[in-house]
Design an enzyme around this catalytic site. Sequence first.
Site, PDB file in Angstrom:
ATOM      1  N   GLU A 125      16.551   6.537  13.780  1.00 22.36           N
ATOM      2  CA  GLU A 125      15.181   6.866  13.432  1.00 22.36           C
ATOM      3  C   GLU A 125      14.348   6.009  13.888  1.00 22.36           C
ATOM      4  O   GLU A 125      13.481   5.373  13.158  1.00 22.36           O
ATOM      5  CB  GLU A 125      15.091   7.008  11.983  1.00 22.36           C
ATOM      6  CG  GLU A 125      15.808   8.153  11.180  1.00 22.36           C
ATOM      7  CD  GLU A 125      15.864   7.981   9.738  1.00 22.36           C
ATOM      8  OE1 GLU A 125      16.474   8.953   8.978  1.00 22.36           O
ATOM      9  OE2 GLU A 125      15.352   7.061   9.382  1.00 22.36           O
ATOM     10  N   CYS A 127     -16.684  -6.462   6.182  1.00 26.60           N
ATOM     11  CA  CYS A 127     -16.911  -7.393   5.335  1.00 26.60           C
ATOM     12  C   CYS A 127     -15.923  -7.863   4.660  1.00 26.60           C
ATOM     13  O   CYS A 127     -15.794  -7.619   3.559  1.00 26.60           O
ATOM     14  CB  CYS A 127     -18.147  -6.770   4.613  1.00 26.60           C
ATOM     15  SG  CYS A 127     -19.743  -6.602   5.396  1.00 26.60           S
ATOM     16  N   GLU A 128     -15.273  -8.758   5.257  1.00 27.92           N
ATOM     17  CA  GLU A 128     -14.013  -9.197   4.513  1.00 27.92           C
ATOM     18  C   GLU A 128     -13.521 -10.493   5.330  1.00 27.92           C
ATOM     19  O   GLU A 128     -13.283 -10.194   6.455  1.00 27.92           O
ATOM     20  CB  GLU A 128     -12.969  -8.036   4.749  1.00 27.92           C
ATOM     21  CG  GLU A 128     -11.754  -8.366   4.061  1.00 27.92           C
ATOM     22  CD  GLU A 128     -11.504  -7.597   2.702  1.00 27.92           C
ATOM     23  OE1 GLU A 128     -12.293  -6.761   2.251  1.00 27.92           O
ATOM     24  OE2 GLU A 128     -10.395  -7.917   2.081  1.00 27.92           O
TER      25      GLU A 128
HETATM   26  N1  LLP Z   1      13.249   5.315   8.853  1.00 31.94           N
HETATM   27  C1  LLP Z   1      12.920   4.859   7.586  1.00 31.94           C
HETATM   28  C2  LLP Z   1      13.486   5.625   6.538  1.00 31.94           C
HETATM   29  C3  LLP Z   1      11.883   4.315   7.299  1.00 31.94           C
HETATM   30  O1  LLP Z   1      11.427   3.666   6.273  1.00 31.94           O
HETATM   31  C4  LLP Z   1      11.208   3.511   8.791  1.00 31.94           C
HETATM   32  C5  LLP Z   1      10.199   2.765   8.356  1.00 31.94           C
HETATM   33  C6  LLP Z   1      11.610   4.081   9.798  1.00 31.94           C
HETATM   34  C7  LLP Z   1      12.809   4.897  10.153  1.00 31.94           C
HETATM   35  C8  LLP Z   1      10.968   3.542  11.107  1.00 31.94           C
HETATM   36  O2  LLP Z   1      11.115   2.162  11.282  1.00 31.94           O
HETATM   37  P1  LLP Z   1      10.764   1.742  12.728  1.00 31.94           P
HETATM   38  O3  LLP Z   1      11.716   2.059  13.773  1.00 31.94           O
HETATM   39  O4  LLP Z   1       9.184   1.951  13.258  1.00 31.94           O
HETATM   40  O5  LLP Z   1      10.747   0.060  12.372  1.00 31.94           O
HETATM   41  N2  LLP Z   1       3.872  -0.372   8.524  1.00 31.94           N
HETATM   42  C9  LLP Z   1       4.720  -1.471   8.726  1.00 31.94           C
HETATM   43  C10 LLP Z   1       6.153  -0.855   9.255  1.00 31.94           C
HETATM   44  C11 LLP Z   1       6.480  -0.012   7.905  1.00 31.94           C
HETATM   45  C12 LLP Z   1       7.805   0.620   8.327  1.00 31.94           C
HETATM   46  C13 LLP Z   1       8.319   1.739   7.035  1.00 31.94           C
HETATM   47  N3  LLP Z   1       9.449   2.411   7.506  1.00 31.94           N
HETATM   48  C14 LLP Z   1       4.191  -1.951   9.794  1.00 31.94           C
HETATM   49  O6  LLP Z   1       3.110  -1.887  10.252  1.00 31.94           O
HETATM   50  O7  LLP Z   1       4.866  -3.148  10.351  1.00 31.94           O
END
Ligand code: LLP
Length: 434
Positions: A291, A362-363
Amino acid sequence: MLMAGSGRINDNGHLEIGGCDTVELAGRYGTPLYVMDERLIRENCRRYQNALKKAYPFGEIFYAGKAFLIVAMAALINEEGLGLDVVSGGELFTAGRAGFSPGRICFHGNNKSREEIAQALEAGVGRIVVDSLSELEELLLLTDRTRERPVILLRIRPGIEVHTHSYIQTGQEDSKFGFGLQDEDTWRAINLALLNREKVELCGFHCHIGSQIFQNEPFALAAEAMFDFMVEVKEKTGFIATQLSMGGGLGIRYTKEDRPPSIETFVEFVAARVKNAAAQRKFPLPQLLLEPGRSIVGEAGTTLYCIGTIKDIPGVRRYVAVDGGMADNIRPALYQAVYGAALANRAGEKPSEMVTIAGKACESGDILIQETLLPPVEKGDLLAVFSTGAYCYAMASNYNRTPRPAVLFVGEGKARVVARRETYEDLIRLEKPI
Ligand code: LLP
């Protein structure tokens, strides 16, 4: 300069992406502006698909929509033939609007509401990843009303800690996500699902250890832990998992110093370790699901900003303020994320001065880049911040009543607005006067 995909410097000394001059794009569509290199997104999808096809007898790639999901993106993923991982009713709705094949949707979430579960059942999503015993109980109540038996996977915490920001670690024991390897609830859930075979079809297990990961080894440890667990499940209940999701998490290049493994290296590694782990335990090879989110869209995104106030604090630093910031990219403030940048209108000039890029919120914490080397900056210059395709638009807010920027897909010299810029009217559209 950190340029991914079709990024290059053109004859005018301007940064060009997907054959489009970014100075022209900024002039036509305004700033801040998210520019997404469509070809690079598609190429990343294909690289994942091809690598998995080569490395594993049967597997499937699900794009993790949380990284960046709008109708056009869901449609692109559908065209490329990947599955889609959604985590909310809103993402599921977006996929539906794009005409996404529901059978290729996988529904996640640690606190799916009754309405969301019903929405997923109604849509006929291909898989539901169940996160808790109470969710399974809720699901069993709701399945009475549907004809199709949903395929479910249980999300397991494999107890692996990875080197990434603690906010984006998920596989460790103390986490709000999933079932613990040895928790009583885990066994209760497996038995409950097996007892209710006529309502749900338990097919296997899921894990996700974290995000922006540069090392392969934690994935091997997770695979080992998952197979040990699946063997135990088989011994205790007779259930043989036929599907295993290893989640997402592959890191990307935010700066020149970042050296993540390639998509191919990562997929080959995970596939090999999964095959090994299965063989060692004489466990039949399950279908392997991955994923990825960030590694499909992250490097394809560039944010363009117009430079405004330049402020020198003698002996301390030069603050260069842009017309966006934490509202369109919360990641530096939230995760101390580090980005690379360049002057898009003078891309050929030699960087010579160290500056701090400040946002306009503003932070005090709204600093986009602590230190970056740029050519001598002037008001009105165009700043490009790279690798902003993942978790930027997706996490954008209207803080300080900032309208969210437009999103463009660019390629072959053409730009398409796939999300228009919000207007001030949009900001108040939900409100009623007193
Ligand atoms: N599968 C599940 C169950 C997940 O929780 C996530 C990401 C992914 C796949 C995808 O992961 P990726 O390949 O994108 O690393 N907002 C944070 C990242 C949060 C990720 C949450 N879950 C950031 O900006 O770094």
